[in-house]
Design a protein around this motif. Structure first.
Motif, PDB file in Angstrom:
ATOM      1  N   ASP A  35      -2.384  -8.563   8.313  1.00  0.00           N
ATOM      2  CA  ASP A  35      -4.607  -8.100   7.742  1.00  0.00           C
ATOM      3  C   ASP A  35      -4.842  -9.583   7.777  1.00  0.00           C
ATOM      4  N   GLY A  36      -5.851  -8.979   6.716  1.00  0.00           N
ATOM      5  CA  GLY A  36      -7.358  -9.798   6.754  1.00  0.00           C
ATOM      6  C   GLY A  36      -6.740 -10.883   5.960  1.00  0.00           C
ATOM      7  N   THR A  37      -5.477 -11.605   5.127  1.00  0.00           N
ATOM      8  CA  THR A  37      -5.089 -12.065   4.029  1.00  0.00           C
ATOM      9  C   THR A  37      -4.350 -12.854   5.067  1.00  0.00           C
ATOM     10  N   GLY A  38      -3.018 -12.701   5.897  1.00  0.00           N
ATOM     11  CA  GLY A  38      -2.545 -13.388   6.329  1.00  0.00           C
ATOM     12  C   GLY A  38      -1.044 -13.056   6.253  1.00  0.00           C
ATOM     13  N   PHE A  61       2.444 -10.007   6.913  1.00  0.00           N
ATOM     14  CA  PHE A  61       2.767  -8.727   7.881  1.00  0.00           C
ATOM     15  C   PHE A  61       2.580  -7.879   7.729  1.00  0.00           C
ATOM     16  N   THR A  62       1.851  -6.761   8.540  1.00  0.00           N
ATOM     17  CA  THR A  62       1.535  -5.819   8.602  1.00  0.00           C
ATOM     18  C   THR A  62       1.597  -4.802   9.321  1.00  0.00           C
ATOM     19  N   LEU A  63       2.147  -3.622   9.545  1.00  0.00           N
ATOM     20  CA  LEU A  63       2.529  -2.367  10.300  1.00  0.00           C
ATOM     21  C   LEU A  63       1.165  -1.081  10.657  1.00  0.00           C
ATOM     22  N   SER A  64       0.668  -1.514   9.960  1.00  0.00           N
ATOM     23  CA  SER A  64      -0.545  -0.761   9.365  1.00  0.00           C
ATOM     24  C   SER A  64      -2.077  -0.571  10.371  1.00  0.00           C
ATOM     25  N   ASN A  65      -1.629  -1.223  11.541  1.00  0.00           N
ATOM     26  CA  ASN A  65      -2.646  -2.481  12.637  1.00  0.00           C
ATOM     27  C   ASN A  65      -2.472  -1.081  13.788  1.00  0.00           C
ATOM     28  N   ILE A  66      -0.824  -0.404  13.842  1.00  0.00           N
ATOM     29  CA  ILE A  66      -0.194  -0.341  14.907  1.00  0.00           C
ATOM     30  C   ILE A  66      -0.337   1.412  14.452  1.00  0.00           C
ATOM     31  N   ALA A  67      -0.120   1.326  12.899  1.00  0.00           N
ATOM     32  CA  ALA A  67      -0.112   2.958  13.078  1.00  0.00           C
ATOM     33  C   ALA A  67      -2.016   4.262  12.913  1.00  0.00           C
ATOM     34  N   ARG A  68      -2.468   2.731  12.253  1.00  0.00           N
ATOM     35  CA  ARG A  68      -4.109   3.098  12.442  1.00  0.00           C
ATOM     36  C   ARG A  68      -4.045   2.919  14.330  1.00  0.00           C
ATOM     37  N   PHE A  69      -3.455   2.139  15.006  1.00  0.00           N
ATOM     38  CA  PHE A  69      -3.746   2.690  16.217  1.00  0.00           C
ATOM     39  C   PHE A  69      -3.723   4.699  16.234  1.00  0.00           C
ATOM     40  N   PHE A  70      -2.975   5.008  16.478  1.00  0.00           N
ATOM     41  CA  PHE A  70      -1.975   6.654  16.635  1.00  0.00           C
ATOM     42  C   PHE A  70      -2.280   7.001  15.810  1.00  0.00           C
ATOM     43  N   THR A  71      -3.184   7.195  14.914  1.00  0.00           N
ATOM     44  CA  THR A  71      -3.581   8.207  13.610  1.00  0.00           C
ATOM     45  C   THR A  71      -5.705   7.522  14.029  1.00  0.00           C
ATOM     46  N   TRP A 111     -10.154  -8.897  14.383  1.00  0.00           N
ATOM     47  CA  TRP A 111      -9.564  -9.105  15.761  1.00  0.00           C
ATOM     48  C   TRP A 111      -8.250  -8.387  14.996  1.00  0.00           C
ATOM     49  N   HIS A 112      -7.972  -8.414  14.022  1.00  0.00           N
ATOM     50  CA  HIS A 112      -6.348  -7.882  14.335  1.00  0.00           C
ATOM     51  C   HIS A 112      -7.011  -6.304  14.569  1.00  0.00           C
ATOM     52  N   ASN A 113      -7.211  -5.533  14.448  1.00  0.00           N
ATOM     53  CA  ASN A 113      -7.362  -4.345  15.434  1.00  0.00           C
ATOM     54  C   ASN A 113      -7.398  -4.319  16.842  1.00  0.00           C
TER      55      ASN A 113
END
Length: 263
Positions: free
Chosen positions: A36-39, A41-51, A228-230
């Motif tokens: 994420d923006g703070t560096g 680890f997160t899976l929210s980016n991949i979850a956002r893609f599919f939602t 850059w993350h998404n």
């Protein structure tokens, strides 16, 4: 001459090139895709893609545009390649060259010329954005479909066609039972060379005033907004889709090359 020298050393520049320009950028994409923006680890980016409906809609639109473009190129290229491969013209290589010559012209100039023609025909390109995009991409990628088909069809063993005729098969049955199955490697190669670039080629859409995003333009919009993350996650998922498609088509092409489709 140094007896310890090995030809393996000649591959060192190539390995360094791959490490710097392929592996390292992929590692950067992986890092941003799963942080994420703070560096953290997160899976929210991949979850956002599919939602996210916008992202899924863009993926569906990109797939639809690439699919229709590939079908149009195949429907045009196969008869052309078949006629050229079966013809007895002494100058058929020149005819093939005519189809390839537009590729020598700058891509922007070609699309600009096509846009002017479409403007004269339609008046306002905003009325048919999907159709204009298909026309533009088909015009751009058509040589990539013709060349592998022509190469495959021109190398077919004519004795198989003669044997089919001797056994009483008419031209149509010979085509469906012999020519078409044996031309599958060329079809698969052409589809790979057209479908994959068509999913991400947003330049044509921009130049024919298609306001709808495809995957390439969507990734660019995220990076332009410094997200850059998404953007990296979408690029990574698109890369996985392309890799799976390439693996499938390459495996199918190998089977067809051994005559599997004929059996």
């Amino acid at each position: 001459m140094n007896k310890n020298f090995s030809r393996k050393y000649l591959g060192i520049p190539y390995i360094l090139f791959l490490m710097i320009f392929v592996v390292m950028p992929l590692l950067v994409i992986l890092y941003y895709a799963f942080t994420d923006g703070t560096g953290q680890f997160t899976l929210s980016n991949i979850a956002r893609f599919f939602t996210d409906p916008n992202t899924l809609g863009t993926l569906f639109y990109s797939f639809s545009l690439a699919f229709v473009t590939t079908c149009v190129c195949l429907l045009i290229a196969y008869p052309v390649a078949y006629i050229l491969a079966r013809s007895t013209f002494k100058s058929k290589r020149v005819i093939v060259l005519i189809f390839v010559m537009p590729m020598w012209i700058n891509f922007t100039l070609r699309v600009t010329a096509l846009k002017e023609i479409l403007t004269m025909v339609e008046g306002n390109l905003a009325f048919h954005p999907f159709l204009n995009s298909v026309i533009g991409m088909s015009y751009d990628f058509l040589p990539f479909m013709i060349l592998p088909l022509y190469t495959t069809l021109s190398k077919l063993d004519k004795s198989l066609l003669e044997a089919a005729a001797d056994l009483g098969a008419d031209d149509l049955r010979t085509f469906w039972k012999i020519t078409f199955p044996l031309s599958m490697p060329g079809i698969v190669s052409g589809i790979s060379m057209v479908f994959l670039p068509a999913m991400t080629n947003y330049v044509v859409l921009d130049m024919v005033y298609n306001s709808t995003y495809i995957m390439g333009s969507l990734i660019g919009s995220y990076f332009s907004a410094y997200d850059w993350h998404n953007g990296s996650m979408i690029a990574l998922i698109l890369l996985i889709i392309i890799c799976l498609f390439s693996i499938f088509t390459n495996g199918q092409e190998e089977v067809d090359a051994r005559g599997g489709s004929l059996l």
